[in-house]
Design an enzyme around this catalytic site. Structure first.
Site, short mmCIF file in Angstrom:
data_model
loop_
_atom_site.label_atom_id
_atom_site.label_comp_id
_atom_site.label_asym_id
_atom_site.label_seq_id
_atom_site.Cartn_x
_atom_site.Cartn_y
_atom_site.Cartn_z
N HIS A 87 -12.05 12.12 -24.56
CA HIS A 87 -11.43 11.95 -25.89
C HIS A 87 -12.33 11.07 -26.76
O HIS A 87 -11.85 10.22 -27.51
CB HIS A 87 -10.03 11.37 -25.76
CG HIS A 87 -9.02 12.33 -25.20
ND1 HIS A 87 -8.49 13.37 -25.94
CD2 HIS A 87 -8.46 12.42 -23.96
CE1 HIS A 87 -7.63 14.05 -25.18
NE2 HIS A 87 -7.62 13.49 -23.97
N GLU A 116 -7.79 13.64 -19.15
CA GLU A 116 -8.37 14.90 -19.65
C GLU A 116 -9.88 14.81 -19.91
O GLU A 116 -10.39 15.35 -20.88
CB GLU A 116 -7.63 15.33 -20.92
CG GLU A 116 -6.15 15.60 -20.68
CD GLU A 116 -5.39 15.96 -21.93
OE1 GLU A 116 -4.35 16.65 -21.82
OE2 GLU A 116 -5.81 15.55 -23.03
N ASP A 129 -9.27 8.96 -30.77
CA ASP A 129 -9.28 10.23 -30.04
C ASP A 129 -10.37 11.12 -30.63
O ASP A 129 -11.12 10.69 -31.51
CB ASP A 129 -7.90 10.90 -30.09
CG ASP A 129 -7.59 11.65 -28.80
OD1 ASP A 129 -8.34 12.58 -28.46
OD2 ASP A 129 -6.61 11.29 -28.13
N TRP A 181 2.93 12.16 -29.41
CA TRP A 181 1.62 12.70 -29.77
C TRP A 181 1.77 13.45 -31.11
O TRP A 181 2.71 14.22 -31.30
CB TRP A 181 1.10 13.64 -28.69
CG TRP A 181 0.94 12.96 -27.36
CD1 TRP A 181 1.73 13.10 -26.27
CD2 TRP A 181 -0.08 12.02 -27.02
NE1 TRP A 181 1.28 12.30 -25.26
CE2 TRP A 181 0.15 11.63 -25.68
CE3 TRP A 181 -1.17 11.47 -27.69
CZ2 TRP A 181 -0.65 10.71 -25.01
CZ3 TRP A 181 -1.98 10.57 -27.03
CH2 TRP A 181 -1.73 10.20 -25.71
N TRP A 203 2.11 10.73 -16.41
CA TRP A 203 2.53 11.66 -17.45
C TRP A 203 2.60 13.11 -16.97
O TRP A 203 3.37 13.90 -17.49
CB TRP A 203 1.62 11.56 -18.66
CG TRP A 203 0.24 12.15 -18.51
CD1 TRP A 203 -0.86 11.57 -17.98
CD2 TRP A 203 -0.18 13.46 -18.94
NE1 TRP A 203 -1.94 12.41 -18.02
CE2 TRP A 203 -1.55 13.58 -18.63
CE3 TRP A 203 0.47 14.52 -19.57
CZ2 TRP A 203 -2.29 14.74 -18.91
CZ3 TRP A 203 -0.27 15.68 -19.85
CH2 TRP A 203 -1.63 15.77 -19.53
N PHE A 214 8.28 13.25 -26.78
CA PHE A 214 9.04 13.47 -28.00
C PHE A 214 8.29 14.34 -29.02
O PHE A 214 8.79 14.57 -30.11
CB PHE A 214 9.41 12.13 -28.64
CG PHE A 214 10.31 11.27 -27.78
CD1 PHE A 214 11.03 11.81 -26.73
CD2 PHE A 214 10.43 9.91 -28.03
CE1 PHE A 214 11.86 11.02 -25.94
CE2 PHE A 214 11.25 9.12 -27.25
CZ PHE A 214 11.97 9.66 -26.20
#
Length: 525
Positions: free
Chosen positions: A256, A319, A184, A461, A385, A411
């Site tokens: 990313h 993204e 990332d 994440w 997502w 989570f």
């Protein structure tokens, strides 16, 4: 005699407690298994040896399936239709496990272990305990074939030993996919031998933001570094595979990409490249669309494919802010030469090039639901997502989809609506009850379209999860609830029933030194 339903998680499809004496392990108990199921039998025997200190030999199955009394017997049978399905019968005479394949036998063994006292998961021998399991009949198989949890190792690096422990616990809950987010903007964690700068530069950042990034409190001056060697990755993948867990690698593109571009600036679009990012959030750094960059990505993916035998490979796709593509004359000229109307279609073209490359090497492309924008690659699997819309669109398009919607299975979110009682998190609220109540099949889909929903997955994440202990705290017991969503039927028992079983199940986590958030608000209620 009062019959008590055992505290099994996930709840089996069919479970009948028998009015018969229990099964008791002794120092003379043996296991019997045919070659096809011997691996599952050996794994069960190893766990029982740890817990009791007894020998538990694994013997060849007798031809008539009539071994000595008080034995654990594995039988291979084509009558079990699902490769992950099984039947389990426990009486005072012993335990009988029937499965068509090793995976089903392994899951039967996990259920059998939960019938014994929670100390069965201890690493210290406890021969003084009464090792009894209630008489019971179970017929079981999973609802979904993809039952996953994603761990982000790019933001914070977790030691392999900690990940192995995590995989152990996932396997006990019958998960079968470990989605490993390896790269990332804030770090590149996988060794690529052809491009050593990816780890020499990309695996290190000089600091991390203090507190929540929205508060702009500056950096902590604490460097973060670490990557996984290819030898470590092979070992981890084999470890997970032995527990019937596939490891899905994620190599992000076209966005990313800041850690990669910091390592090799020619892959990007800026005259002055940026360092590995020390902040969270969505970044503008993109890979350029030059042939040399695709050659780089293909080289990287070639090494990744060699490390991960799973048929799927995740390429991110999320993204990807298009500003750098919009501002770059060469990219705009390339877009026009391809006859594409805009940058969204350029991203679709980008991903289709990777899809073709992967397909030629026997791999299926997985991406976040942004890969729908500009046109979906023909064989891509969509991880939905941003709600359920991505999965609905993919299923109607004829593509497979995996349900990962924010906030139900995120989570990294808080576990209550009072964040002052919780460790710092990214935000949101995904309490245990919300996870357990989640239904993965969107009501908008027809029965035929619903078959494209192949599973469900929880996300960890790690922007605000800096340690392995915090990772466990954020995962459990929400992953226990997700396991039931992924495995059990839609008509599974309600949350109150789950919570009653969880009270015993948490003792199983205790003996393994797994950190979790105690669901005190539900117990008190």
């Amino acid at each position: 005699m009062m019959l008590v339903t055992p505290a099994l998680i996930p709840q089996p499809q069919q479970c009948t407690v028998l009015d018969r004496p229990p099964f008791t392990l002794t120092a003379d108990t043996a296991l019997h298994a045919p070659p096809a199921l011997a691996h599952a039998a050996e794994q069960l025997a190893a766990r029982l040896r740890f817990a009791t200190g007894w020998k538990f030999p694994v013997l060849a199955a007798a031809a008539d399936h009539t071994p000595s009394p008080a034995a654990i017997v594995f039988v291979a049978s084509a009558h079990i239709a699902h490769p992950e399905g099984y039947s389990l019968r426990v009486t005072s005479e012993g335990a009988l496990i029937t499965a068509a394949a090793d995976a089903g036998a392994f899951y039967a063994a996990q259920t059998l272990l939960q019938l014994f006292p929670p100390a069965v998961f201890d690493s210290a021998p406890r021969p003084d305990l009464a090792w009894t399991a209630p008489a019971i009949e179970i017929s079981d198989a999973p609802r979904f074939r993809w039952r996953g949890v994603m761990v982000d190792s790019a933001r914070f690096f977790q030691p392999i030993a900690a990940l192995k422990k995590f995989v152990d616990v996932l396997s006990q809950h019958k998960f079968n996919v470990f989605h490993w987010h390896l790269v990332d903007d804030q770090g590149w964690r996988i060794e690529i031998k052809k491009y050593p700068q990816l780890t020499a530069v990309g695996s290190q950042r000089r600091e991390t933001v203090r507190g929540h990034s929205a508060l702009n409190l500056g950096g902590d001056n604490a460097p973060v570094a670490g990557f996984y060697t290819q030898e470590e990755i092979r070992d981890f993948v084999a470890y997970a595979a032995a527990r019937h867990i596939h490891v899905l690698p994620e190599i992000e593109m076209p966005g990313h990409a800041q850690a990669a571009v910091a390592s090799y600036p020619e892959l990007g679009l800026l005259a002055q490249p940026r360092d590995v990012s020390c902040t969270w959030g969505i970044h503008e750094t993109l890979f350029n669309t030059k042939p040399a960059t695709f050659a780089f990505l293909q080289d990287v993916l070639t090494e990744v494919i060699a490390l991960f035998p799973f048929e799927y490979l995740h390429i991110g796709g999320d993204e990807a802010v298009k500003k750098q593509w919009q501002d770059d004359p060469a990219t705009q000229a390339h877009l026009k030469s391809l006859g594409l109307p805009d940058e969204e279609h350029l991203q679709s073209w980008f991903i289709q090039q990777i899809e073709t490359f992967l397909a030629a090497r026997g791999r299926k492309l997985v991406g976040w639901d942004e890969i729908l924008e500009g046109g979906l690659a023909k064989t891509a699997t969509v991880m939905s997502w941003r709600g359920t819309e991505g999965a609905i669109a993919a299923a109607r398009h004829g593509n497979d989809a995996i349900m990962c919607p924010n906030p139900f299975v995120y989570f990294d979110h808080y576990q209550t609506d009072t964040p002052g009682t919780e460790p710092l998190g990214i935000g949101g609220n995904s309490p245990l009850a919300k996870v357990h109540g989640y239904e993965p099949i969107p009501a908008e889909l027809s029965a035929a379209q619903a078959r494209s929903i192949i599973g469900v997955q929880g996300q960890l994440w790690t922007e605000y999860i800096p340690t392995s202990a915090r990772l466990e705290f954020m995962a459990f017991p929400r992953a226990c609830a997700l396991a039931e969503v992924a495995w059990s039927e839609k008509s599974r028992p309600d949350f109150a029933h789950f919570l009653a079983r969880l009270c015993t199940h948490l003792r199983r986590l205790d003996v393994q030194d797994v950190r979790y958030r105690a669901p005190l608000e539900y117990v008190r209620a």
